[in-house]
Design a protein around this motif. Structure first.
Motif, short mmCIF file in Angstrom:
data_model
loop_
_atom_site.label_atom_id
_atom_site.label_comp_id
_atom_site.label_asym_id
_atom_site.label_seq_id
_atom_site.Cartn_x
_atom_site.Cartn_y
_atom_site.Cartn_z
N MET A 61 53.90 33.61 -12.52
CA MET A 61 53.31 34.65 -13.37
C MET A 61 52.09 34.15 -14.13
O MET A 61 51.04 34.80 -14.15
N GLY A 62 52.21 33.00 -14.78
CA GLY A 62 51.09 32.46 -15.53
C GLY A 62 49.91 32.13 -14.63
O GLY A 62 48.74 32.36 -14.99
N THR A 63 50.19 31.60 -13.45
CA THR A 63 49.13 31.26 -12.50
C THR A 63 48.40 32.52 -12.04
O THR A 63 47.18 32.52 -11.90
N THR A 64 49.14 33.60 -11.80
CA THR A 64 48.50 34.86 -11.39
C THR A 64 47.55 35.37 -12.46
O THR A 64 46.39 35.70 -12.18
N GLY A 65 48.02 35.44 -13.71
CA GLY A 65 47.18 35.96 -14.78
C GLY A 65 45.92 35.15 -15.00
O GLY A 65 44.81 35.68 -15.08
N LEU A 66 46.08 33.82 -15.09
CA LEU A 66 44.92 32.96 -15.33
C LEU A 66 43.95 32.97 -14.16
O LEU A 66 42.72 32.97 -14.36
N THR A 67 44.49 32.97 -12.94
CA THR A 67 43.63 32.99 -11.76
C THR A 67 42.88 34.30 -11.65
O THR A 67 41.69 34.34 -11.31
N ALA A 68 43.57 35.42 -11.92
CA ALA A 68 42.93 36.73 -11.83
C ALA A 68 41.79 36.85 -12.82
O ALA A 68 40.73 37.42 -12.52
N GLU A 286 49.46 42.98 -12.44
CA GLU A 286 49.05 41.62 -12.82
C GLU A 286 47.66 41.30 -12.28
O GLU A 286 46.79 40.82 -13.01
N SER A 287 47.48 41.53 -10.97
CA SER A 287 46.22 41.18 -10.32
C SER A 287 45.06 42.01 -10.88
O SER A 287 44.00 41.46 -11.21
N LEU A 288 45.24 43.32 -11.00
CA LEU A 288 44.14 44.19 -11.43
C LEU A 288 43.85 44.05 -12.92
O LEU A 288 42.67 43.97 -13.31
N ILE A 289 44.89 44.02 -13.74
CA ILE A 289 44.66 43.90 -15.18
C ILE A 289 44.00 42.55 -15.49
O ILE A 289 43.10 42.46 -16.34
N GLY A 290 44.45 41.48 -14.80
CA GLY A 290 43.81 40.18 -14.99
C GLY A 290 42.35 40.20 -14.59
O GLY A 290 41.48 39.69 -15.31
N ARG A 291 42.07 40.81 -13.45
CA ARG A 291 40.69 40.89 -12.96
C ARG A 291 39.82 41.68 -13.94
O ARG A 291 38.70 41.24 -14.29
N ILE A 369 51.34 40.37 -18.31
CA ILE A 369 51.06 39.10 -17.64
C ILE A 369 49.60 39.05 -17.21
O ILE A 369 48.91 38.04 -17.39
N GLY A 370 49.11 40.14 -16.61
CA GLY A 370 47.72 40.18 -16.17
C GLY A 370 46.75 39.96 -17.31
O GLY A 370 45.72 39.30 -17.17
#
Length: 434
Positions: A61-68, A286-291, A369-370
């Motif tokens: 989860m953390g990796t997804t948010g930071l990477t996005a 996660e992916s979209l909100i992070g981006r 998370i994102g």
């Protein structure tokens, strides 16, 4: 926006559903053996490993948010360094888990009060599956990074391959080799390392050029590590509360006897199957909100939240309807032991309500998370666990017996959704977005 959500959600749903399918097959395989304690052993063994591995869910989860967010900012070095840090942490903790296996086993069986037969076969399962730890944690990191890179297809390929192989091996070991819980554990061990091998191959195939952005001196860079562990600390605490709740549920189920434990484990599988479906849209969030957080597009954040909720809650309503219509037929897929089925039917109403009740908390998790707004997630889970779940069970068990467990679980999910909704205006949603 709907197209972007579905492009991310559909591969995640497909891959996610293969996870409970594996659990369902394992349950069905041992559920059709002679004794109920085999099913109890799988339930308790799975609980132990959920406690171990879900605690490291922050690696995904953390990796997804930071990477996005790095992807949204178009920072190639930040992106690859996030993966490097996650894999380093995964490798270290994976090895530590293996080295500390005797202590983990003793502590687990001290916490869980199971019958002698269940404990015996759970130990057999544990002593094999514990060696999956390094592969499991590294897969969390790699799949989380893929999702942050807006690539839901590779995690789908890896997960389907891993679980299809796992199912085939389980069937082979149990039916062809006349094994029981040891066969299920051995299938999991082989499949995990095969899945990790495929993930590394895909990583090198598509993202080889990204490794040019790797700077070894930045691996332990103080500011980046502080952010990495700050985000992951909150997710870790949040996940520990989640693990505690599900582990408490299984441990208390065992105290009601082997038949209730078997029935509750099947019903909990049905809850989890739906959660993995709804999580497809949570992962898309996660992916979209992070981006969009990384690129500062608040209007798109608000829009993504809206449509992810529409899709996610829709899945929940559909699943509840399916459970209501096909209740007995579904239970027969898991076991042919009539006493277990009859017991499960007594509590099946909670399973019908579960998908709708849970859908809000699952989607909010993906959104927070994102945005790497992990503090509110932590606080929400603490409230749901300590102020809602435990008191509800402690009071209810005096009058309701096993129904109290299901009431507490339902209120736990409601509390998660309600508290995250309360936190959302401050941390996620903003009016007059541009």
């Amino acid at each position: 926006m709907n197209r972007k959500i579905l492009n991310l959600a559909i591969p995640n749903i497909i891959s996610n559903l293969s996870v409970p399918l594996l659990g369902a097959v394992d349950t069905a395989l041992v559920g059709h053996l002679d004794e109920a304690y085999y099913l109890g052993a799988i339930a308790v063994g799975s609980m132990i490993f959920n406690f171990i591995f879900w605690g490291f869910g922050f690696l995904r989860m953390g990796t997804t948010g930071l990477t996005a967010q790095a992807f949204g900012e178009q920072e190639k070095t930040d992106s690859i360094m996030t993966l490097a840090r996650a894999l380093t942490v995964a490798g270290v903790f994976g090895i530590l888990i293996v080295l500390l296996q005797a202590w983990i086993a003793d502590f687990s069986f001290w916490v869980v009060e199971a019958s002698p037969e269940v404990e015996r076969y759970t130990r057999i399962y544990f002593e094999i599956r514990i060696f999956t730890a390094p592969a499991t944690l590294c897969l969390y990191a790699i799949n989380g990074w893929f999702l942050g890179m807006q690539n839901a297809r590779y995690p789908m390929i890896v997960t389907i391959f891993l679980n299809a192989l796992n199912i085939a091996l389980d069937v082979f070991f149990v039916y062809s080799m006349n094994m029981n819980v040891d066969g299920v554990a051995m299938g999991t061990l082989i499949a995990r390392y095969a899945g990790l091998t495929l993930a590394v191959i895909l990583l090198l195939y598509k993202y080889r050029d990204w490794f040019k952005g790797y700077v070894h001196e930045l691996l332990m860079e103080v500011k980046a590590m502080k952010k990495f562990f700050s985000v992951n600390r909150d997710i870790f605490i949040r996940t520990l509360c989640l693990i505690f709740t599900f582990s408490f549920f299984t441990a208390k189920s065992a105290e009601f006897g082997n038949v209730v434990l078997a029935a509750n484990s099947i019903l909990l599988q049905l809850w989890m199957m739906v959660s993995y479906g709804i999580d497809g849209f949570a992962y898309a969030a996660e992916s979209l909100i992070g981006r969009y957080t990384g690129s500062g597009q608040q209007k798109r954040i608000n829009l993504a939240v809206k449509y992810c909720f529409i899709w996610g809650t829709g899945i929940g309503v559909l699943a509840s309807a399916v459970y209501a219509i096909f209740d007995t037929q579904i239970l027969w897929l898991f076991t042919d032991q009539k006493d277990v089925i009859d017991t499960a039917m007594v509590y099946f109403l909670w399973t019908i309500a579960g998908p709708v009740v849970s859908s809000f908390s699952y989607i909010w998790d993906g959104v927070f998370i994102g945005a790497t707004a992990t503090g509110p997630m932590r606080d929400s889970m603490i409230v749901a666990t300590l102020i809602v779940f435990l008191p509800a069970y402690a009071i209810g068990v005096l009058y309701l017996g096993n129904h109290a467990l299901w009431l507490a679980m339902t209120l736990f999910m409601l509390a998660r959704g309600a508290t995250l909704t309360f936190f959302a205006p401050k941390h996620i949603l903003k009016a007059n977005a541009v």
